[in-house]
Design a protein around this motif. Structure first.
Motif, short mmCIF file in Angstrom:
data_model
loop_
_atom_site.label_atom_id
_atom_site.label_comp_id
_atom_site.label_asym_id
_atom_site.label_seq_id
_atom_site.Cartn_x
_atom_site.Cartn_y
_atom_site.Cartn_z
N ARG A 80 37.39 49.87 43.29
CA ARG A 80 37.41 49.62 41.88
C ARG A 80 38.44 48.29 42.02
NH1 ARG A 80 32.89 50.99 39.12
NH2 ARG A 80 32.56 53.14 39.02
N MET A 81 39.66 48.42 42.55
CA MET A 81 40.53 47.24 42.38
C MET A 81 40.05 46.08 43.13
SD MET A 81 44.19 49.66 43.56
CE MET A 81 45.07 50.65 42.63
N THR A 82 39.21 46.29 44.20
CA THR A 82 38.62 45.16 45.03
C THR A 82 37.78 44.50 43.91
OG1 THR A 82 38.69 46.25 47.20
CG2 THR A 82 37.15 44.31 46.84
N VAL A 83 36.77 45.02 43.17
CA VAL A 83 36.04 44.50 42.13
C VAL A 83 36.89 43.64 41.17
CG1 VAL A 83 34.40 44.84 40.45
CG2 VAL A 83 34.32 46.05 42.56
N LEU A 84 37.79 44.15 40.80
CA LEU A 84 38.81 43.60 39.69
C LEU A 84 39.51 42.33 40.26
CD1 LEU A 84 40.39 46.65 38.13
CD2 LEU A 84 38.80 45.24 37.05
N LEU A 85 39.73 42.42 41.52
CA LEU A 85 40.31 41.37 42.16
C LEU A 85 39.24 40.10 42.25
CD1 LEU A 85 42.51 39.87 43.58
CD2 LEU A 85 41.82 40.95 45.78
N LYS A 86 38.23 40.38 42.95
CA LYS A 86 37.04 39.50 42.62
C LYS A 86 36.86 38.87 41.34
CE LYS A 86 34.74 41.62 46.91
NZ LYS A 86 33.28 42.20 47.46
N GLN A 87 36.79 39.58 40.50
CA GLN A 87 36.63 39.31 38.92
C GLN A 87 37.56 38.17 38.67
OE1 GLN A 87 35.98 42.77 36.81
NE2 GLN A 87 33.80 42.82 37.32
N LYS A 88 38.85 38.71 38.90
CA LYS A 88 39.70 37.74 38.62
C LYS A 88 39.67 36.43 39.30
CE LYS A 88 45.05 37.44 39.54
NZ LYS A 88 45.65 36.93 38.12
N ARG A 89 39.65 36.30 40.62
CA ARG A 89 39.60 35.18 41.41
C ARG A 89 38.21 34.03 40.85
NH1 ARG A 89 43.96 36.04 43.04
NH2 ARG A 89 44.28 36.82 45.01
N ALA A 90 37.30 34.90 40.30
CA ALA A 90 36.20 34.00 39.68
C ALA A 90 36.36 33.66 38.37
CB ALA A 90 34.93 34.71 40.10
#
Length: 450
Positions: A408-418
């Motif tokens: 879940r944290m990884t998905v949130l990081l990817k969304q932040k980067r995008a």
């Protein structure tokens, strides 16, 4: 500020928790009394002169209605004695570093605590101080509360707990004075309690039944508490049971600027409260998994505002992820409100302790919802999960699954980067938990008690 017209009646509110003590229990007495006075009640609050909490926050005084009469009452607290001894030992060891040896005086104090005070207080706690330490306070101040009821022509008595001893006081006062007795349970009394002795459990359940039967109305923190009570007592009158949750205060957000989430930098997550090992260890394990995948503090940062259990701190150091966790310690409420919007994601933990059972409802979730940021809820399915789902902000991960938490944290990081880490809060749903509306509901319940 709206002025009271004092036409509805006179109410005595009993609550151990009250400012300046910074506990999760201070918000109901502060906001209930505030809006009861605005609705036309004359309100007197009886509270403790001191509190076992060592955290004080004088900024909370501004929330109190100026017409509230506050009576502070003292009593000896056995638990405070052992607490002070432990605090002396902790400060002595921490001030000298890990290898420091406490001075002789402190070592004698610790020996006294370990071999005399602790065994004695275990017996006292389990067999004499029923239902809790505050029974001494309740007994000592029974006469004081009786005099307040008589001198102020009190018509309604509202008692909030825990500690549950104050409900014993309320029960006795209702018989002595005939006052209309209303109970407010921030946590259920006997559900999810790890009783060590059967006799203690029987006594407390008997006291609980007497209190509930005598109450004209029973206000509960969550629908889960109501469901569990009815499961144990199916014949209890459903019409006496009400739900008024905690909430948020809209004007607190005047100094909480809305800021956009930036795509650069680490995913910043904020946890407010105490990070215990038994609920936080899965968080530490999730960060360990992320570190194993090559992520660093440049990618993830979890900030704790409150307290991080020393065992939790040792665990993150052992896992080599100490630089991903920032413990900022206690922060007063005004400063905390200014901090909220600096973080990308609100971090919430439920489960892991008897307190955070399936029906528990942490007070912090209401400010989290009002903020409108994504809420990463690491926990168990239950009342909190059910309440968060309609708000449109929850990302849920099971407490016992560190791999899922890390994912879940990884998905949130990817969304932040995008630049896609955006939330769509259900404002109409969230606004129902503004303190003014909740207190108006409580006032309606109290006014309906005849």
């Amino acid at each position: 500020m709206p002025q009271a017209n004092n036409q509805k009646g006179s109410l005595l509110f009993v609550s151990i928790d009250f400012p300046p003590a910074r506990t999760s229990g201070i918000y109901r007495p502060v906001f209930f009394t505030r809006y009861l006075i605005e609705a036309g009640w004359k309100v007197t609050l009886l509270t403790g002169a001191s509190h076992l909490s060592t955290v004080m926050d004088e900024s909370l005084y501004r929330e109190i209605h100026p017409e509230l009469e506050i009576v502070r009452a003292s009593a000896p607290m056995p638990r405070a004695i052992t607490g002070k001894v432990y605090e002396k030992y902790r400060k002595a060891t921490e001030s000298g570093g890990a290898a420091a040896r406490p001075p002789l005086k402190v070592r004698l104090f610790v020996g006294l605590k370990k071999y005399l005070l602790s065994p004695v207080f275990r017996v006292v706690d389990n067999f004499l101080l029923i239902p809790d330490n505050y029974i001494i306070w309740a007994i000592k101040n029974l006469w004081k509360s009786y005099r307040i009821i008589r001198s102020h022509n009190v018509t309604h008595l509202l008692v909030t707990s825990p500690p549950q001893s104050v409900q014993i006081m309320g029960l006795v006062l209702s018989y002595l004075t005939g006052v209309r007795y209303i109970t407010d349970f921030r946590n259920s009394w006997t559900d999810n309690q790890p009783y060590r002795y059967r006799i203690r459990e029987k006594i407390e359940k008997s006291l609980e039944r007497r209190v509930l039967k005598r109450s004209k109305a029973v206000i509960n923190m969550s629908s889960g508490d109501v469901d569990r009570l009815l499961a144990r007592m199916p014949d209890f009158p459903r019409e006496k049971l009400h739900v008024v949750t905690n909430g948020y205060n809209e004007w607190d957000f005047a100094d909480c600027p809305e800021t956009a989430i930036k795509p650069d930098g680490p995913l910043t997550m904020l946890y407010v409260g105490t990070m215990y090992t038994h609920s936080g260890d899965s968080t530490a394990e999730a960060l360990k998994l992320l570190a194993g995948d090559g992520f660093t503090a440049a990618d993830f940062q979890l900030t704790v505002i409150g307290f991080a259990d020393r065992s939790f701190e040792k665990l993150v150091e052992e896992y080599g992820v100490g630089d991903m966790v920032v413990n900022r310690g206690f922060m007063n409420h005004d400063d905390l409100m200014k901090e909220y919007s600096r973080y990308d994601v609100m971090y919430l933990l439920t489960g892991g302790t008897a307190y955070y059972h399936r029906g528990a409802l942490p007070g912090k979730i209401f400010e989290y919802m009002r903020l409108g940021r994504p809420i990463l809820h690491v926990g168990i399915e239950g009342t909190t999960h059910d309440m968060l789902k309609p708000c449109g902000l929850e990302i849920f991960a099971p407490l016992d699954n560190p791999a899922e938490i890390a994912a879940r944290m990884t998905v949130l990081l990817k969304q932040k980067r995008a630049s896609m880490l955006a939330a769509a809060p259900n404002r109409a749903y969230i606004e129902a938990y503004e303190w003014r509306r909740l207190a108006q509901t409580a006032e309606g319940i109290i006014s309906g008690v005849k």
